[in-house]
Design an enzyme around this catalytic site. Structure first.
Site, PDB file in Angstrom:
ATOM      1  N   LYS A  67      -8.312   3.814   5.575  1.00  0.00           N
ATOM      2  CA  LYS A  67      -7.226   4.765   5.287  1.00  0.00           C
ATOM      3  C   LYS A  67      -7.784   6.154   5.015  1.00  0.00           C
ATOM      4  CE  LYS A  67      -4.355   1.042   3.620  1.00  0.00           C
ATOM      5  NZ  LYS A  67      -3.892   0.284   2.481  1.00  0.00           N
ATOM      6  N   SER A 125       0.788  -1.234   0.000  1.00  0.00           N
ATOM      7  CA  SER A 125       0.000   0.000   0.000  1.00  0.00           C
ATOM      8  C   SER A 125       0.819   1.281   0.000  1.00  0.00           C
ATOM      9  CB  SER A 125      -0.936   0.029   1.209  1.00  0.00           C
ATOM     10  OG  SER A 125      -1.890  -0.987   1.118  1.00  0.00           O
TER      11      SER A 125
END
Length: 123
Positions: free
Chosen positions: A58, A15
């Site tokens: 996120k 990520s």
């Protein structure tokens, strides 16, 4: 290019690929990264931004941190993100990330000041 995280900074999964590429580009070109921006996404060797997990969490974390914008892989784009007071920007490739994080002049990922060698640049 090899990026090392000294001091045992944990990086789990792909990520952080987009963020690491933007950080490297910023360091090599002396262009500051926008301070209101978060980003996530795996980066392929050809510069494509690939989907990752945990995107809603996120985005929420970026919102809680007071950030105004977040870059996410286009494959992760969903309407439910619009409920938060943060601009969610789906991207397809590294050039888009560079442009959005560093400004319109950051379109060429190989551009360095004339005559400078990569090895001579302090990090």
């Amino acid at each position: 290019l090899h990026i090392n995280f000294p001091g045992g900074v944990p990086v789990d999964g792909p990520s952080a690929g987009v963020a690491m590429a933007v950080a490297a580009y910023s360091a090599l070109t002396d262009q500051p990264v926008a301070s209101d921006l978060a980003m996530t996404g795996e980066l392929s060797v050809s510069g494509r931004v690939l989907p990752v997990g945990g995107v809603p969490e996120k985005i929420q974390a970026a919102h809680r941190a007071g950030l105004k914008r977040v870059l996410i892989p286009r494959a992760n784009a969903q309407d439910r993100y619009a409920a938060l007071d943060i601009e969610v920007i789906p991207i397809d490739d590294a050039r888009e990330a560079f442009r959005l994080a560093l400004g319109e002049g950051a379109c060429d990922p190989v551009a360095l000041p004339a005559g400078e060698a990569l090895a001579a640049r302090p990090m």
